[in-house]
Design an enzyme around this catalytic site. Structure first.
Site, PDB file in Angstrom:
ATOM      1  N   LYS A  11      13.758  54.030  23.368  1.00 44.04           N
ATOM      2  CA  LYS A  11      14.129  52.672  22.950  1.00 44.04           C
ATOM      3  C   LYS A  11      15.618  52.537  22.640  1.00 44.04           C
ATOM      4  CE  LYS A  11      10.082  50.426  22.642  1.00 44.04           C
ATOM      5  NZ  LYS A  11       9.832  49.152  23.358  1.00 44.04           N
ATOM      6  N   THR A  24      15.546  41.750  15.192  1.00 37.33           N
ATOM      7  CA  THR A  24      14.356  41.917  16.014  1.00 37.33           C
ATOM      8  C   THR A  24      13.123  41.907  15.127  1.00 37.33           C
ATOM      9  OG1 THR A  24      13.426  43.083  17.908  1.00 37.33           O
ATOM     10  CG2 THR A  24      14.158  44.451  16.056  1.00 37.33           C
ATOM     11  N   SER A  76       7.433  46.661  14.732  1.00 35.33           N
ATOM     12  CA  SER A  76       6.978  47.629  13.734  1.00 35.33           C
ATOM     13  C   SER A  76       7.302  49.036  14.189  1.00 35.33           C
ATOM     14  CB  SER A  76       5.469  47.504  13.564  1.00 35.33           C
ATOM     15  OG  SER A  76       4.837  47.668  14.821  1.00 35.33           O
ATOM     16  N   LYS A 135      18.059  59.856  20.709  1.00 43.12           N
ATOM     17  CA  LYS A 135      18.408  59.410  19.348  1.00 43.12           C
ATOM     18  C   LYS A 135      17.387  58.386  18.871  1.00 43.12           C
ATOM     19  CE  LYS A 135      23.238  60.367  19.689  1.00 43.12           C
ATOM     20  NZ  LYS A 135      24.544  60.273  19.045  1.00 43.12           N
ATOM     21  N   GLU A 161      -1.728  53.694  30.865  1.00 40.06           N
ATOM     22  CA  GLU A 161      -2.062  52.669  29.862  1.00 40.06           C
ATOM     23  C   GLU A 161      -3.355  53.037  29.122  1.00 40.06           C
ATOM     24  OE1 GLU A 161      -3.187  48.693  31.410  1.00 40.06           O
ATOM     25  OE2 GLU A 161      -1.669  47.909  30.031  1.00 40.06           O
ATOM     26  N   TYR A 183      18.294  54.248   9.182  1.00 40.98           N
ATOM     27  CA  TYR A 183      19.427  53.755   9.967  1.00 40.98           C
ATOM     28  C   TYR A 183      20.037  52.489   9.365  1.00 40.98           C
ATOM     29  CZ  TYR A 183      17.561  57.129  13.299  1.00 40.98           C
ATOM     30  OH  TYR A 183      17.107  58.287  13.894  1.00 40.98           O
ATOM     31  N   ASN A 187       9.406  51.765  17.351  1.00 37.64           N
ATOM     32  CA  ASN A 187      10.602  52.493  17.720  1.00 37.64           C
ATOM     33  C   ASN A 187      11.769  51.575  18.083  1.00 37.64           C
ATOM     34  OD1 ASN A 187       9.434  55.034  17.359  1.00 37.64           O
ATOM     35  ND2 ASN A 187       8.495  54.969  19.395  1.00 37.64           N
TER      36      ASN A 187
END
Lengths: 352, 352
Positions: free
Chosen positions: B84, B106, B109, B79, B235, B146, B111
């Site tokens: 996240k 929070t 920028s 979702k 990474e 959301y 997810n």
């Protein structure tokens, strides 16, 4: 009701040997379809070790948009990127060793060609693929990736058939038609066996329609297992031969299909039409703009890289043409049929 | 061996109350991490009804390319389009009713912001999101979808923190850090609980690393359940603070990250670093070109609309930097972490 009462009763009486009345209710005689629950179950056993059991995903965002409960059967995650591998695998594995040795042959510009090439490679036999010279690059690349031996031809049915006949004569390879073949219909029907096990509460399944192999297989399996389930076809309004055929009561071929959904340009065959006529409740047509909008939702909300043809089921359930078929609480299965889409524009943008 | 022998022994002795030695083998004293198998199992129970159990997919084409067996955990199908949501959901549901009522806050920028907004909406409390004015449109749209209440700020850490402090003072909302928070680490760790149940034979899990919340949770859960499993971080070479930190033995923050992988630009925190130091075998760095190539494979072969950050695990296993870590027969789990990617270029091409 959709006039299929007779068919449903008959199905309940004889589930493993499917014989149903024509859908108009006038019992002009029994008709045996090209596949049945038995042949579809056999297909599933035959191909089980070779295919992916594809996942079903849900999205509360899309449920809210459609105002019902949606279950997406991810056939774009099937091997080869489309449900086509089920039927191709069933057809190739059905051949005797002697026949298989000479190889298999098809003429197709799309997912069926790649699926046949992949199935042939798995069996270790050659696949001869006749491809029109205007085929999409990404689909041609899939055929090459799976080792298909390509013969180019002009982009006309006549040239395709003539070229295929030449290759058949030279090689003795077995022709595997993309949809008008009992082995193909049975293979595609395995989608429904999985789907009904994964989502017990399905009331409706919406299936893209082109030649009708997928929807025939799904309708035969699903109606046998769950007689009250509704099977709805989704078709581009620029290639609406199935809608026209249902209205007329006989096959009306599509002469000049005009749609972005390159997988949905074929016309029904004589083996798929009777199933569509009798077991498909309705054909919902949608415009290309709605197909594109649905494909965008698949990418952006479901995170699934669907091809336009594969998104048409979502387009249908979101369209006004479907409102009389579903309501709040209806559990709607949608087959996301394929994901072989040209993404060059995206890659060009990523290079910037 | 990777010098984690002590840690592994300790884990075997005390799986439910995880206390391990520092990875350098010198027992300078026991260290309790920010999460453990107990807190991760609790998180799973807490969030189970709200999250998707994401599917695992495989591809023989990619296995052939990687020369090992790959299992892709599809967290991009979670979702909100990324793992996240697991951590955000755990954090929001962990709040007392009194605390929750004031809302959550929070600064992000990406997810995590969308995930916090979604989790807050589910609990029926406000989410205040501080967003830098250069945030990607598609991620900002997710926050809006959301119902997150957005406050824009300058794109500097100082401005983000100052703006967030102002919002906190005004509203009394509870700050939820994107990774340096035990509730977040525990939530992200639930990925590993599912993954190890879905694929019993995993030898290695490759996880994208940024702030380290995901890999910390996965390492703590997976090493507790299967002490011999290897956890490898992937990474971008343009944001290689984890690789530098592992080499130096202490946190080296990334001052000027430069990578297309916009989800992987953060630096480790003081709660995630000890886990990365002790339980992550190695950090494999990959260039942006390889990340893009891997993302293309995800779209074209897996049919999954991954974001570049989400594809880095595949990039790692295909790179020469991984060859000493996997061999034929190795069962490698790869977390496809997110799918929130801007596809405007594709939509523009489809309109032509």
């Amino acid at each position: 009701m959709d006039g299929q009462g007779d068919a449903i009763c008959q199905l309940e009486e004889s589930m493993s040997n499917l014989e149903v009345m024509p859908g108009d209710g006038r019992s002009a005689g029994k008709k045996q379809y090209a596949a049945d629950l038995g042949s579809i179950t056999e297909a599933r056993e035959r191909i089980a070790a070779y295919i992916h059991t594809t996942p079903v995903v849900t999205s509360s965002s899309l449920d809210a948009l459609a105002e019902c409960n949606l279950f997406f059967k991810c056939e774009l995650l099937q091997k080869g990127g489309a449900f086509k591998f089920r039927g191709a695998c069933n057809a190739v594995l059905s051949l005797s060793d002697d026949d298989a040795r000479k190889g298999v042959l098809t003429h197709s510009s799309g997912n069926h060609a790649a699926a046949v090439a992949l199935a042939a490679r798995m069996r270790g036999v050659p696949a001869y693929i006749v491809v029109p010279n205007n085929a999409p690059t990404c689909k041609l690349n899939n055929v090459k990736r799976y080792g298909g031996r390509i013969t180019m031809c002009e982009p006309t049915l006549e040239s395709r058939e003539r070229t295929a006949a030449l290759v058949e004569e030279e090689t003795g390879a077995a022709l595997i038609h993309p949809f008008n073949d009992p082995r193909i219909i049975s293979g595609q029907g395995t989608v429904a066996l999985e789907f009904l096990e994964q989502v017990l509460q399905l009331d409706v399944i919406i299936v893209p329609i082109s030649g009708g192999g997928l929807i025939s297989g799904i309708a035969l399996a699903a109606k046998a297992l769950k007689p009250n389930i509704k099977i709805i076809a989704a078709e581009p309004s620029g290639a609406d031969d199935a809608a026209q055929s249902k209205a007329a009561g006989h096959i009306i071929p599509m002469m000049r299909p005009n749609t972005i959904a390159d997988g949905l340009r074929a016309s029904l065959g004589d083996l798929t039409w009777p199933v569509v006529r009798d077991l498909v409740s309705e054909v919902v047509t949608v415009d290309d703009d709605d197909i594109i909008a649905a494909a965008k939702l698949c990418f952006e909300v479901l995170k699934l890289a669907v091809e336009p043809s594969g998104a048409i089921g979502l387009a249908a359930v979101l369209s006004k043409n479907c409102k009389h078929l579903v309501s709040a609480g209806t559990n709607v299965g949608i087959v996301l049929s394929g994901g072989n889409v040209d993404l060059e524009a995206l890659w060009a943008a990523w290079k910037k």
